[in-house]
Scaffold this active site. Structure first.
Site, mmCIF file in Angstrom:
data_model
loop_
_atom_site.group_PDB
_atom_site.id
_atom_site.type_symbol
_atom_site.label_atom_id
_atom_site.label_comp_id
_atom_site.label_asym_id
_atom_site.label_seq_id
_atom_site.Cartn_x
_atom_site.Cartn_y
_atom_site.Cartn_z
ATOM 1 N N HIS A 104 0.850 -1.199 0.000
ATOM 2 C CA HIS A 104 0.000 0.000 0.000
ATOM 3 C C HIS A 104 0.879 1.241 0.000
ATOM 4 C CE1 HIS A 104 -3.886 2.095 1.017
ATOM 5 N NE2 HIS A 104 -3.002 3.044 1.299
ATOM 6 N N HIS A 127 1.436 5.470 -2.061
ATOM 7 C CA HIS A 127 0.924 6.547 -2.920
ATOM 8 C C HIS A 127 2.112 7.174 -3.644
ATOM 9 C CE1 HIS A 127 -3.279 6.664 -1.436
ATOM 10 N NE2 HIS A 127 -2.718 6.125 -0.365
ATOM 11 N N GLN A 142 -9.513 9.577 -4.875
ATOM 12 C CA GLN A 142 -9.154 10.208 -3.603
ATOM 13 C C GLN A 142 -10.265 11.102 -3.050
ATOM 14 O OE1 GLN A 142 -5.758 10.681 -1.468
ATOM 15 N NE2 GLN A 142 -7.729 10.853 -0.423
ATOM 16 N N HIS A 146 -9.393 1.736 0.325
ATOM 17 C CA HIS A 146 -9.221 2.476 1.571
ATOM 18 C C HIS A 146 -10.550 2.370 2.303
ATOM 19 C CE1 HIS A 146 -5.825 4.211 -0.525
ATOM 20 N NE2 HIS A 146 -5.521 5.013 0.485
ATOM 21 N N GLU A 200 -10.826 4.489 7.228
ATOM 22 C CA GLU A 200 -9.629 5.116 7.794
ATOM 23 C C GLU A 200 -10.123 6.258 8.687
ATOM 24 O OE1 GLU A 200 -5.342 7.045 6.437
ATOM 25 O OE2 GLU A 200 -6.867 6.629 4.923
ATOM 26 N N ASP A 215 2.459 3.207 2.914
ATOM 27 C CA ASP A 215 1.481 4.248 2.609
ATOM 28 C C ASP A 215 2.114 5.512 2.036
ATOM 29 O OD1 ASP A 215 -0.985 5.407 2.348
ATOM 30 O OD2 ASP A 215 -1.408 5.586 4.469
#
Length: 429
Positions: A58, A60, A153, A211, A214, A310
Site C-alpha cells: 500500500h 501513494h 481520492q 481504503h 480510515e 502508505d
C-alpha cells in the site's frame, strides 16, 4: 553446470543455514549446501540472511517526495493532507510526478523493495497521475514490480465525474479497483460506492483494494459492506481492505461478527503502521488511541494480513525512507507483537504476505522461482527488524542491481575491540 550467480553460505528466513543459491537465466536453479560450479559472480554471504525482496502492499507514488509543495500540513491530520493534495494536483505536471516517482523507485531498490502496489488518484479529468505512473511502470518493469490501483481520492461519487475518470483509468491499463467509501458525503453514498466499485471489478475480472474506514469513528463500517459484496459477487481472495482503522474503536461484539464475515469472504487486510499511528487519534486527549487495526485478531482468525508504508515525504507523512523493516518494526510495537513467533511473523508481513496480496508470480527463495533476493547485514528475520540492517546486495533476475558496503564502526578505546559490527550483537553472542 554453470550459473550466472552463486550466493554462498546464506541463512534463509526459515532458519536453514549454510545454503548456497545458484541462479541461472533469471531463476533460482539450485538451493543446497556446497554447490561446486562455475559462476559469473560469486558472493559469500558469510552466514548472513538472504531474504526474498521486500513488498509494499500500500503506497501513494503519485504524491511521494512532494513534501512542502505547495505548503506543509500544519495540523498533521488526514483531512488537511487531502486538502493539501488537492492544492498540489492542479499545479503539478506529468513530468514532475514521473521525476518524483522515479527517484522514489531508486530509493526503493536501494532498500531491497522490489514490488509496490501504489494507489493512483483518478479524481480529476486530466488523469495526469495515471499518465505519469503508467510511464513509470513501464520505466521500472525490468527491476521493480509496480501495480497500480485506480483510487478516487476525493470520493467516486463525491467528486463530479470521478466514476467516469476511474473507468477511463482502468481502460488505460490501471490494474486494480480502489475506493474511499468513508470520504463520500454520506454513509449511504459510501455503501453505494462499495457496491458499484465491486461490480466494476467483477465485470472486468480485476482485484479490489479499498481504503476502508480510515477513521476513529466506530460507526464507520464500510468493511462490512465490502465483505458482503465480495461474497455476493464471487470476489473471494481478490479483495483487500486497507487501513480499517475504525476497527480499533469498534465494540468487541460487533468485531466478532465482522471478522467472521471477512473470513467468509476471504478478504485480505493491509495495515499501514507508520501512517495509522501518526494520523489516527488526533481528536483524542488521553487515553489516546493507537489507531492501527486489529492486526493480531484478524491474523489469528485466518485472514492474510500485511503491512504497507502508505506515504513517504508527502502531504500526509513527512518522514519515511522506503524501508519496509521500519514499517514492520512500527507494526510490531503498535500491535504489541512481542513474542518470538509474532516478531518473526512481522517479517513475513513485509515479504511473503503482501506478495500474496499482489499475486506475485515466482516469489520466494525456492528452486524455480525468480532469482530476486536481498542480502542483509543480519543473521535472522527478528534481528533484521531490530537492526534495520544494511542491504549488502539486492538481486533482480539473478543480477546484482544494488550494493552497499557493510556498516562497521571503528573504535579507539583501550582494551575494547577495534571494530563494531551491529550484526554481531545477538542473544548469547
Amino acid at each position: 553446470m554453470s550459473f550466472d550467480l552463486i550466493i554462498q553460505n546464506a541463512t534463509l528466513p526459515d532458519g536453514r543455514s549454510g545454503i548456497d543459491i545458484g541462479c541461472r537465466d533469471g531463476r533460482i536453479a539450485a538451493l543446497e549446501a556446497g554447490i561446486i560450479a562455475e559462476a559469473g559472480q560469486v558472493i559469500d554471504a558469510k552466514g548472513l540472511l538472504v531474504s526474498p525482496p521486500f513488498v509494499d502492499a500500500h503506497f501513494h507514488l503519485d504524491a511521494t517526495l512532494s513534501l512542502g509543495t505547495p505548503r506543509m500540513n500544519q495540523s498533521g491530520t488526514l483531512l488537511e493532507g487531502i486538502a493539501l493534495w488537492g492544492e498540489l494536483k492542479p499545479i503539478q505536471t506529468v513530468d514532475e510526478i514521473i521525476d518524483r516517482a522515479m527517484r522514489y523507485c531508486d530509493m526503493a531498490v536501494s532498500q531491497g523493495l522490489l514490488a509496490v502496489r501504489t494507489h493512483v488518484d483518478v479524481s480529476d479529468a486530466d488523469l495526469k497521475t495515471v499518465q505519469a505512473l503508467l510511464q513509470v511502470r513501464e520505466n521500472v518493469k525490468d527491476y521493480l514490480d509496480l501495480q497500480l490501483v485506480a483510487f478516487p481520492q476525493d470520493g467516486v461519487f463525491r467528486a463530479e465525474g470521478a466514476d467516469k475518470h476511474l473507468l477511463r483509468a482502468l481502460d488505460m491499463g490501471v490494474d486494480v479497483v480502489g475506493g474511499i467509501p468513508h470520504f463520500e458525503r454520506t454513509m449511504a453514498d459510501g455503501a453505494r460506492s462499495v457496491t458499484w466499485l465491486c461490480e466494476v471489478a467483477a465485470e472486468r475480472g480485476l482485484q479490489v483494494d479499498m481504503h476502508c474506514d480510515e477513521s476513529d469513528d466506530p460507526m464507520s463500517r464500510h468493511v462490512e459492506t465490502l465483505a458482503y459484496e465480495t461474497q455476493r459477487l464471487g470476489l473471494q481472495g481478490r479483495v483487500a481492505g486497507s487501513h480499517l482503522t475504525s476497527m480499533h474503536s469498534m465494540d468487541n461484539y460487533f468485531v466478532s461478527k465482522l471478522t467472521a464475515l471477512m473470513v467468509e469472504a476471504e478478504m485480505q487486510v493491509i495495515a499501514n503502521p507508520l501512517i495509522n499511528i501518526m494520523l489516527q487519534g488526533r481528536h483524542d486527549t488521553y487515553p489516546k488511541r493507537r489507531g492501527q487495526t486489529r492486526v493480531r485478531e484478524l491474523r489469528d482468525a485466518g485472514l492474510n494480513v500485511a503491512f504497507g508504508s502508505d506515504c513517504v515525504m508527502d502531504p500526509w507523512y513527512s518522514l519515511g525512507s522506503a524501508d519496509m523493516l521500519e514499517v514492520a518494526s512500527m507494526g510490531l510495537h503498535v500491535g504489541q507483537l512481542s513474542s518470538r513467533a509474532d516478531m518473526r511473523w512481522c517479517f513475513d508481513a513485509v515479504t511473503e504476505l503482501p506478495a500474496k496480496i499482489l499475486g506475485l508470480e515466482g516469489y520466494g527463495i525456492a528452486v524455480g522461482n525468480k532469482a530476486d533476493m536481498v542480502l542483509l547485514q543480519a543473521y535472522d528475520p527478528i534481528e533484521a527488524i531490530r537492526l534495520k540492517p544494511t542491504r549488502l546486495a539486492v538481486v533482480r533476475k539473478g543480477r546484482v542491481i544494488a550494493e552497499t558496503p557493510p556498516k562497521l564502526t571503528t573504535l579507539s578505546l583501550e582494551g575494547r575491540p577495534g571494530e563494531v559490527d551491529p550484526a554481531s550483537f545477538r542473544p548469547g553472542g
